[in-house]
Design a protein around this motif. Structure first.
Motif, PDB file in Angstrom:
ATOM      1  N   LYS A   1       0.834  -1.209   0.000  1.00 11.84           N
ATOM      2  CA  LYS A   1       0.000   0.000   0.000  1.00 11.84           C
ATOM      3  C   LYS A   1       0.868   1.258   0.000  1.00 11.84           C
ATOM      4  O   LYS A   1       0.581   2.213  -0.718  1.00 11.84           O
ATOM      5  CB  LYS A   1      -0.931   0.000   1.212  1.00 11.84           C
ATOM      6  CG  LYS A   1      -2.049  -1.004   1.129  1.00 11.84           C
ATOM      7  CD  LYS A   1      -2.884  -1.000   2.383  1.00 11.84           C
ATOM      8  CE  LYS A   1      -3.937  -2.086   2.354  1.00 11.84           C
ATOM      9  NZ  LYS A   1      -4.706  -2.161   3.603  1.00 11.84           N
ATOM     10  N   ASN A   2       1.926   1.238   0.794  1.00  8.96           N
ATOM     11  CA  ASN A   2       2.828   2.398   0.848  1.00  8.96           C
ATOM     12  C   ASN A   2       3.520   2.628  -0.485  1.00  8.96           C
ATOM     13  O   ASN A   2       3.645   3.774  -0.938  1.00  8.96           O
ATOM     14  CB  ASN A   2       3.869   2.220   1.957  1.00  8.96           C
ATOM     15  CG  ASN A   2       3.260   2.305   3.334  1.00  8.96           C
ATOM     16  OD1 ASN A   2       2.202   2.892   3.524  1.00  8.96           O
ATOM     17  ND2 ASN A   2       3.928   1.698   4.304  1.00  8.96           N
ATOM     18  N   GLU A   3       3.979   1.560  -1.106  1.00  5.99           N
ATOM     19  CA  GLU A   3       4.672   1.702  -2.394  1.00  5.99           C
ATOM     20  C   GLU A   3       3.723   2.159  -3.494  1.00  5.99           C
ATOM     21  O   GLU A   3       4.121   2.895  -4.393  1.00  5.99           O
ATOM     22  CB  GLU A   3       5.374   0.396  -2.788  1.00  5.99           C
ATOM     23  CG  GLU A   3       6.508   0.002  -1.866  1.00  5.99           C
ATOM     24  CD  GLU A   3       7.557   1.099  -1.667  1.00  5.99           C
ATOM     25  OE1 GLU A   3       7.851   1.856  -2.623  1.00  5.99           O
ATOM     26  OE2 GLU A   3       8.073   1.199  -0.544  1.00  5.99           O
ATOM     27  N   ARG A   4       2.469   1.740  -3.416  1.00  8.54           N
ATOM     28  CA  ARG A   4       1.482   2.214  -4.396  1.00  8.54           C
ATOM     29  C   ARG A   4       1.237   3.709  -4.238  1.00  8.54           C
ATOM     30  O   ARG A   4       1.109   4.429  -5.224  1.00  8.54           O
ATOM     31  CB  ARG A   4       0.167   1.448  -4.236  1.00  8.54           C
ATOM     32  CG  ARG A   4       0.214   0.072  -4.827  1.00  8.54           C
ATOM     33  CD  ARG A   4      -1.110  -0.630  -4.704  1.00  8.54           C
ATOM     34  NE  ARG A   4      -1.057  -1.911  -5.373  1.00  8.54           N
ATOM     35  CZ  ARG A   4      -1.822  -2.936  -5.069  1.00  8.54           C
ATOM     36  NH1 ARG A   4      -2.741  -2.818  -4.105  1.00  8.54           N
ATOM     37  NH2 ARG A   4      -1.721  -4.065  -5.712  1.00  8.54           N
ATOM     38  N   ARG A   5       1.184   4.159  -2.964  1.00  6.99           N
ATOM     39  CA  ARG A   5       1.013   5.603  -2.712  1.00  6.99           C
ATOM     40  C   ARG A   5       2.211   6.395  -3.218  1.00  6.99           C
ATOM     41  O   ARG A   5       2.070   7.513  -3.692  1.00  6.99           O
ATOM     42  CB  ARG A   5       0.829   5.857  -1.216  1.00  6.99           C
ATOM     43  CG  ARG A   5      -0.602   5.776  -0.756  1.00  6.99           C
ATOM     44  CD  ARG A   5      -0.786   6.399   0.613  1.00  6.99           C
ATOM     45  NE  ARG A   5      -0.003   5.725   1.636  1.00  6.99           N
ATOM     46  CZ  ARG A   5      -0.446   4.758   2.435  1.00  6.99           C
ATOM     47  NH1 ARG A   5      -1.694   4.369   2.339  1.00  6.99           N
ATOM     48  NH2 ARG A   5       0.326   4.196   3.329  1.00  6.99           N
ATOM     49  N   ASN A   6       3.397   5.791  -3.103  1.00  3.70           N
ATOM     50  CA  ASN A   6       4.630   6.460  -3.539  1.00  3.70           C
ATOM     51  C   ASN A   6       4.906   6.284  -5.029  1.00  3.70           C
ATOM     52  O   ASN A   6       5.901   6.796  -5.529  1.00  3.70           O
ATOM     53  CB  ASN A   6       5.827   5.943  -2.736  1.00  3.70           C
ATOM     54  CG  ASN A   6       5.717   6.276  -1.273  1.00  3.70           C
ATOM     55  OD1 ASN A   6       5.079   7.250  -0.894  1.00  3.70           O
ATOM     56  ND2 ASN A   6       6.331   5.450  -0.445  1.00  3.70           N
ATOM     57  N   HIS A   7       4.050   5.527  -5.722  1.00  2.00           N
ATOM     58  CA  HIS A   7       4.180   5.267  -7.165  1.00  2.00           C
ATOM     59  C   HIS A   7       5.527   4.643  -7.512  1.00  2.00           C
ATOM     60  O   HIS A   7       6.114   4.950  -8.549  1.00  2.00           O
ATOM     61  CB  HIS A   7       3.953   6.560  -7.970  1.00  2.00           C
ATOM     62  CG  HIS A   7       2.641   7.203  -7.693  1.00  2.00           C
ATOM     63  ND1 HIS A   7       1.438   6.662  -8.096  1.00  2.00           N
ATOM     64  CD2 HIS A   7       2.329   8.336  -7.002  1.00  2.00           C
ATOM     65  CE1 HIS A   7       0.455   7.435  -7.688  1.00  2.00           C
ATOM     66  NE2 HIS A   7       0.959   8.464  -7.019  1.00  2.00           N
ATOM     67  N   ASN A   8       6.000   3.765  -6.659  1.00  3.17           N
ATOM     68  CA  ASN A   8       7.261   3.067  -6.899  1.00  3.17           C
ATOM     69  C   ASN A   8       6.944   1.705  -7.516  1.00  3.17           C
ATOM     70  O   ASN A   8       6.769   0.714  -6.830  1.00  3.17           O
ATOM     71  CB  ASN A   8       8.029   2.908  -5.583  1.00  3.17           C
ATOM     72  CG  ASN A   8       9.410   2.350  -5.783  1.00  3.17           C
ATOM     73  OD1 ASN A   8       9.718   1.784  -6.823  1.00  3.17           O
ATOM     74  ND2 ASN A   8      10.241   2.510  -4.767  1.00  3.17           N
ATOM     75  N   LYS A   9       6.882   1.669  -8.839  1.00  7.49           N
ATOM     76  CA  LYS A   9       6.451   0.475  -9.570  1.00  7.49           C
ATOM     77  C   LYS A   9       7.421  -0.702  -9.395  1.00  7.49           C
ATOM     78  O   LYS A   9       6.989  -1.844  -9.290  1.00  7.49           O
ATOM     79  CB  LYS A   9       6.295   0.777 -11.066  1.00  7.49           C
ATOM     80  CG  LYS A   9       5.198   1.763 -11.373  1.00  7.49           C
ATOM     81  CD  LYS A   9       3.847   1.176 -11.041  1.00  7.49           C
ATOM     82  CE  LYS A   9       2.755   2.157 -11.384  1.00  7.49           C
ATOM     83  NZ  LYS A   9       1.461   1.712 -10.937  1.00  7.49           N
ATOM     84  N   THR A  10       8.705  -0.438  -9.349  1.00  2.00           N
ATOM     85  CA  THR A  10       9.688  -1.516  -9.211  1.00  2.00           C
ATOM     86  C   THR A  10       9.546  -2.212  -7.863  1.00  2.00           C
ATOM     87  O   THR A  10       9.474  -3.448  -7.791  1.00  2.00           O
ATOM     88  CB  THR A  10      11.128  -0.963  -9.353  1.00  2.00           C
ATOM     89  OG1 THR A  10      11.226  -0.276 -10.599  1.00  2.00           O
ATOM     90  CG2 THR A  10      12.145  -2.081  -9.294  1.00  2.00           C
ATOM     91  N   GLU A  11       9.477  -1.418  -6.808  1.00  3.02           N
ATOM     92  CA  GLU A  11       9.341  -2.000  -5.470  1.00  3.02           C
ATOM     93  C   GLU A  11       7.968  -2.645  -5.303  1.00  3.02           C
ATOM     94  O   GLU A  11       7.840  -3.689  -4.651  1.00  3.02           O
ATOM     95  CB  GLU A  11       9.577  -0.933  -4.394  1.00  3.02           C
ATOM     96  CG  GLU A  11       9.774  -1.491  -3.015  1.00  3.02           C
ATOM     97  CD  GLU A  11      10.927  -2.479  -2.905  1.00  3.02           C
ATOM     98  OE1 GLU A  11      10.810  -3.407  -2.079  1.00  3.02           O
ATOM     99  OE2 GLU A  11      11.922  -2.347  -3.625  1.00  3.02           O
TER     100      GLU A  11
END
Length: 185
Positions: free
Chosen positions: A79-89
């Protein structure tokens, strides 16, 4: 595209150990105890089989609790990575999450082998307990701890086996299924 899951060697070895207890342990122990198989004692064989089932179930329960905690952590990270738009992670976390869910599925399949043995492969009996509903069962909290305590008390008897229904997807009859040599409830 093929999907590969990251199943570490420790988990593979533990799974092999669990499968041994769920499938072969009882037969091997009975054979070691009774060199003359013409004097087959069905009750004694049952005791050995459910001893293996109990050991396998304890190991599965412990692993499922660990894996579910990891799944919860990975879900939060995702959820955090989706909010940060970090597609690789995000992709890496999804891969880890799917691998953990696959481990749960493998453990459930071991429990299904126990069910098949308990009901002698009679699909019509097993089907009575299935509602075709899948849900994520909670393996924590006061209610679950109470069920664990009851199961522990039942499993102290060498002629009884309390199967945790919440560890499977196909047993919708309550918290426990108690197996006796000649019946279940």
């Amino acid at each position: 595209m093929s999907i590969y899951y990251n199943i570490d060697s420790d988990f593979k070895n533990t799974l092999k150990d669990i499968v041994y207890f769920a499938t072969r342990y009882g037969t091997i122990m009975y054979a070691k105890e009774n060199q003359i198989l013409s004097n087959f004692n069905e009750l004694r064989f049952f005791e050995h089989k459910i001893t293996g089932f109990k050991i396998a179930q304890e190991k599965i329960l412990s692993l499922q609790i660990q894996i579910k905690k990891k799944i919860n952590t990975l879900t939060t990270l995702l959820k955090n990575e989706r909010r940060n738009h970090n597609k690789t992670e995000e992709k890496n976390i999804k891969y880890q999450l799917n691998s953990e869910k696959y481990k749960i599925a493998l453990l459930k399949n071991v429990l299904y082998t126990i069910l098949w043995q308990v009901f002698y492969g009679k699909k019509e009996i097993i089907a009575r307990f299935h509602l075709y509903e899948h849900g994520d069962k909670q393996l924590e909290g006061v209610g679950f701890n109470a069920v664990c305590e009851v199961a522990s008390q039942i499993n102290e008897n060498k002629n009884r086996f309390a199967l945790f229904c919440d560890l499977t997807d196909n047993m919708h009859i309550g918290d426990l299924l108690v197996i006796y040599p000649d019946k279940y409830e």
